[in-house]
Motif scaffolding. Structure first.
Motif, PDB file in Angstrom:
ATOM      1  N   ILE A 144       1.006  -1.183   0.099  1.00 31.97           N
ATOM      2  CA  ILE A 144      -0.059   0.062  -0.049  1.00 31.97           C
ATOM      3  C   ILE A 144       0.917   1.331   0.014  1.00 31.97           C
ATOM      4  O   ILE A 144       0.326   2.122  -0.572  1.00 31.97           O
ATOM      5  CB  ILE A 144      -1.048  -0.096   1.281  1.00 31.97           C
ATOM      6  CG1 ILE A 144      -1.888  -1.426   1.156  1.00 31.97           C
ATOM      7  CG2 ILE A 144      -1.693   1.148   1.259  1.00 31.97           C
ATOM      8  CD1 ILE A 144      -2.783  -1.513   2.190  1.00 31.97           C
ATOM      9  N   SER A 145       1.972   1.141   0.695  1.00 33.20           N
ATOM     10  CA  SER A 145       2.830   2.397   0.897  1.00 33.20           C
ATOM     11  C   SER A 145       3.525   2.684  -0.668  1.00 33.20           C
ATOM     12  O   SER A 145       3.550   3.670  -0.933  1.00 33.20           O
ATOM     13  CB  SER A 145       4.123   1.997   1.945  1.00 33.20           C
ATOM     14  OG  SER A 145       3.531   2.039   2.982  1.00 33.20           O
ATOM     15  N   THR A 183       0.748   3.815  -2.935  1.00 30.22           N
ATOM     16  CA  THR A 183       0.239   5.234  -2.715  1.00 30.22           C
ATOM     17  C   THR A 183       1.464   6.332  -3.112  1.00 30.22           C
ATOM     18  O   THR A 183       1.132   7.570  -3.727  1.00 30.22           O
ATOM     19  CB  THR A 183       0.364   5.342  -0.891  1.00 30.22           C
ATOM     20  OG1 THR A 183      -0.561   4.704  -0.631  1.00 30.22           O
ATOM     21  CG2 THR A 183       0.018   6.974  -0.736  1.00 30.22           C
ATOM     22  N   GLY A 193       1.223   6.713  -6.665  1.00 34.73           N
ATOM     23  CA  GLY A 193       0.188   7.548  -7.204  1.00 34.73           C
ATOM     24  C   GLY A 193       0.752   9.247  -7.107  1.00 34.73           C
ATOM     25  O   GLY A 193       0.269   9.955  -7.868  1.00 34.73           O
ATOM     26  N   GLN A 194       1.240   9.292  -6.050  1.00 38.25           N
ATOM     27  CA  GLN A 194       1.871  10.850  -5.893  1.00 38.25           C
ATOM     28  C   GLN A 194       2.818  11.214  -7.071  1.00 38.25           C
ATOM     29  O   GLN A 194       2.573  12.234  -7.587  1.00 38.25           O
ATOM     30  CB  GLN A 194       2.752  10.932  -4.443  1.00 38.25           C
ATOM     31  CG  GLN A 194       1.853  10.593  -3.401  1.00 38.25           C
ATOM     32  CD  GLN A 194       0.722  11.941  -2.766  1.00 38.25           C
ATOM     33  OE1 GLN A 194      -0.221  11.856  -3.308  1.00 38.25           O
ATOM     34  NE2 GLN A 194       1.608  12.912  -2.379  1.00 38.25           N
ATOM     35  N   MET A 250       4.807  11.429   0.216  1.00 42.64           N
ATOM     36  CA  MET A 250       3.998  10.421   0.941  1.00 42.64           C
ATOM     37  C   MET A 250       2.695  11.286   1.500  1.00 42.64           C
ATOM     38  O   MET A 250       3.339  12.289   2.255  1.00 42.64           O
ATOM     39  CB  MET A 250       4.572   9.643   2.032  1.00 42.64           C
ATOM     40  CG  MET A 250       3.550   8.842   2.633  1.00 42.64           C
ATOM     41  SD  MET A 250       2.784   7.575   1.960  1.00 42.64           S
ATOM     42  CE  MET A 250       4.214   6.331   2.085  1.00 42.64           C
ATOM     43  N   THR A 258       1.111  16.721   2.690  1.00 38.82           N
ATOM     44  CA  THR A 258       2.434  15.792   2.089  1.00 38.82           C
ATOM     45  C   THR A 258       3.454  16.067   2.891  1.00 38.82           C
ATOM     46  O   THR A 258       3.729  17.054   3.253  1.00 38.82           O
ATOM     47  CB  THR A 258       2.427  15.823   0.467  1.00 38.82           C
ATOM     48  OG1 THR A 258       2.889  16.936   0.062  1.00 38.82           O
ATOM     49  CG2 THR A 258       1.307  15.638  -0.105  1.00 38.82           C
ATOM     50  N   MET A 318      -3.460   5.259   6.043  1.00 37.65           N
ATOM     51  CA  MET A 318      -3.351   4.806   4.499  1.00 37.65           C
ATOM     52  C   MET A 318      -3.923   3.535   4.456  1.00 37.65           C
ATOM     53  O   MET A 318      -4.511   3.302   3.240  1.00 37.65           O
ATOM     54  CB  MET A 318      -1.770   4.733   4.289  1.00 37.65           C
ATOM     55  CG  MET A 318      -1.306   4.518   3.201  1.00 37.65           C
ATOM     56  SD  MET A 318       0.576   4.688   2.737  1.00 37.65           S
ATOM     57  CE  MET A 318       1.190   3.751   4.054  1.00 37.65           C
ATOM     58  N   GLN A 373      -7.722   3.803   4.366  1.00 35.79           N
ATOM     59  CA  GLN A 373      -8.236   4.481   2.961  1.00 35.79           C
ATOM     60  C   GLN A 373      -8.109   3.284   1.722  1.00 35.79           C
ATOM     61  O   GLN A 373      -9.227   3.487   0.999  1.00 35.79           O
ATOM     62  CB  GLN A 373      -7.261   5.564   2.755  1.00 35.79           C
ATOM     63  CG  GLN A 373      -7.959   6.220   1.326  1.00 35.79           C
ATOM     64  CD  GLN A 373      -7.254   7.871   1.342  1.00 35.79           C
ATOM     65  OE1 GLN A 373      -7.689   8.697   1.996  1.00 35.79           O
ATOM     66  NE2 GLN A 373      -6.236   7.877   0.608  1.00 35.79           N
ATOM     67  N   PHE A 374      -7.144   2.577   1.801  1.00 34.64           N
ATOM     68  CA  PHE A 374      -7.022   1.662   0.870  1.00 34.64           C
ATOM     69  C   PHE A 374      -8.193   0.749   0.621  1.00 34.64           C
ATOM     70  O   PHE A 374      -8.822   0.064  -0.162  1.00 34.64           O
ATOM     71  CB  PHE A 374      -5.594   0.894   0.740  1.00 34.64           C
ATOM     72  CG  PHE A 374      -5.545  -0.300  -0.047  1.00 34.64           C
ATOM     73  CD1 PHE A 374      -5.114  -0.108  -1.502  1.00 34.64           C
ATOM     74  CD2 PHE A 374      -5.815  -1.579   0.381  1.00 34.64           C
ATOM     75  CE1 PHE A 374      -5.024  -1.362  -2.278  1.00 34.64           C
ATOM     76  CE2 PHE A 374      -5.677  -2.610  -0.356  1.00 34.64           C
ATOM     77  CZ  PHE A 374      -5.301  -2.389  -1.713  1.00 34.64           C
TER      78      PHE A 374
END
Length: 510
Positions: free
Chosen positions: A43-44, A47, A50-51, A60, A70, A438, A441-442
């Protein structure tokens, strides 16, 4: 697997395609519905990717309710998130990475070690398709990318030759640096390279010393910008503060050994075969060492003429130094227990050493044909055990993925890896406070934010109630915040959700 003087270009191209294709097809076919398994680390990575794709750079989300949205990403190195940010589906990235590893290993055996095409293909599959590497490739993890770079590093150093080819050394250093940019733990390759280069088939001792001493300097120059960035952003060279470890040295040694042995053994019968083959390898290796000592300088000269011996020695030194380094680090600093994933680089390097040793013993000019077969047998048995383990566990993972939604790959002798999947959750119009935003949210698609730290005065509670619309109550801290918010939110409702209770409210009136 006898050496050949020349292999046709067409045969090499076909071998590369097959060595790449089978691992890639296996990675594409194992996951259910074409989706890789997910862990908190996955997930990290996703994420941050995506950024990057959104043009926000290597950052992050802080998931803070108030303050900066961020922060700089320093916990892991950047290469894997950058690859994920390309927009290519993660399953295709992992399939390409494991396939590329197989192709590079094939090229190493076929072109550097002069093994015939069929033998090189079988050895490449044996190295690329061990169970730990299949685990890495079927999760959104960076290990397979790092190991593909490691394979390129081995190919580079395999051609260093008796003259100490500077170009092959420089390529090896570059690929070592890229492996570290994919996975911090691969920095343990550097001391292994220093030690192995002292044993390289380079004629002059002074040249071997230069290569060994220049290697950490060159890799350090590549790695310095990342360390400087981590230090500037997080005040930690590794990008994150680590707690002191509380697990003893012997326990960590046991974890490391079991993590590597799990790639070879499954049932009690196969475990017994594994132990016998391992003992045979030790006997063969000890006998070969005594033979070289009795042969004097001529024995060492014969050995240097076969690059398979150099690759076997290089891979074995790297495997042992990596395993020992992980044990020492885990004894000093707290992180996950040494398991299948963390020890997979050592398993790959050990597999490379076994395969190269198999080649060296199978074509040794100092033994008769039947002696070569006997000497090579334990190495072949260990590689056969590795493929048997991967096949059996891969079949179990395929069925488990479709029946229970998780491949249930073995983490160690007691636990299996889980697969985090989105859950059905009630819709929330607004921000949801929780402990691990995080991940939440996923799993839920909520707009999650971190629970603000206390103390929670009346004014701060009003600000929290105005900014957010829900609170996931699943531990003591969230329960205490819920108790503080309740008097301000008489219309708030509480409902049961997966993992806890959800307190929802409308904006408080002034």
């Amino acid at each position: 697997m006898r050496a050949t003087h020349r292999i046709s270009t067409d045969s090499v191209i076909l071998g590369v395609l097959l060595a790449l294709g089978l691992p890639a097809v296996i990675v594409l076919s194992l996951p259910a519905a074409g989706r890789l398994a997910i862990s908190p680390d996955s997930i990290s990575y996703l994420t941050v990717a995506g950024q990057i794709a959104a043009g926000k750079g290597l950052t992050m989300p802080t998931f803070a309710l108030f303050g900066n949205a961020t922060g700089s990403f320093t916990t892991w190195p950047p290469l894997f998130p950058l690859v994920l940010a390309s927009g290519i589906a993660p399953i295709w990235i992992q399939a390409a990475a494991l396939g590329s590893l197989g192709a590079v290993v094939f090229l190493l055996f076929a072109t550097s070690l002069r093994v015939n095409v069929l033998g090189s293909l079988l050895l490449a599959w044996a190295c690329a398709l061990s169970m730990p590497l299949l685990v890495d490739a079927t999760y959104v993890w960076s290990e397979v990318l790092a190991l593909a770079m490691t394979a390129l590093m081995l190919w580079s150093f395999a051609g260093i030759g008796s003259s100490g080819n500077w170009w092959r050394w420089a390529l090896g250093v570059v690929f070592c640096g890229l492996a570290i940019y994919a996975r911090y733990a691969m920095a343990l390759l550097v001391p292994g390279l220093m030690l192995a280069l002292l044993l390289a088939p380079v004629d002059r001792l002074a040249h071997r010393l230069r290569l060994a001493l220049l290697t950490p300097l060159a890799v350090g120059l590549m790695f310095m910008p990342l360390l400087w960035h981590n230090l500037a952003q997080s005040h930690q060279l590794t990008g994150a503060a680590r707690a002191v470890a509380h697990r003893g040295l012997l326990a960590n040694v046991s974890d490391a050994v079991l993590g590597m042995a799990s790639a070879f053994a499954l049932t009690p019968l196969w475990k017994a075969v594994f132990v016998l083959a391992l003992v045979a390898v030790l006997v063969v290796s000890g006998g070969a060492l005594l033979g070289r000592m009795r042969a004097g300088s001529d024995g060492f000269a014969d050995e240097r003429r076969d690059p398979a011996v150099w690759v076997a020695r290089l891979s074995l030194v790297l495997a042992l130094v990596y395993a020992a380094g992980m044990v020492v680090l885990r004894t000093l600093v707290h992180f996950d227990r040494l398991d299948t994933r963390l020890m997979s680089p050592a398993v790959f390097l050990l597999g490379m050493s076994l395969c190269a040793s198999l080649v060296a013993h199978a074509r040794s000019p100092r033994h008769a044909a039947w002696e070569r077969a006997v000497l090579a047998l334990p190495f072949a048995v260990l590689m056969a055990l590795s493929l048997h383990r991967a096949t059996a566990q891969g079949d179990l993972a395929w069925h488990a993925w479709r029946e229970r939604g998780s491949p249930a790959w073995p983490m160690n002798s007691l636990f299996v890896y889980s697969n985090m999947q989105p859950v059905d959750a009630p819709k929330v119009d607004g921000l949801v406070l929780c402990d691990r935003p995080m991940m939440v949210q996923f799993l839920t698609a909520w707009q999650a934010r971190q629970i603000p730290s206390g103390p929670w005065t009346d004014d701060r509670l009003r600000h929290i109630a105005s900014a957010a619309r829900a609170l996931l109550v699943d531990d003591g801290e969230s329960a205490a915040l819920a108790a503080g918010l309740r008097p301000l939110l008489p219309q708030a409702t509480m409902r049961q959700v997966a993992g806890g209770q959800l307190l929802q409210w409308t904006p408080p009136t002034r």
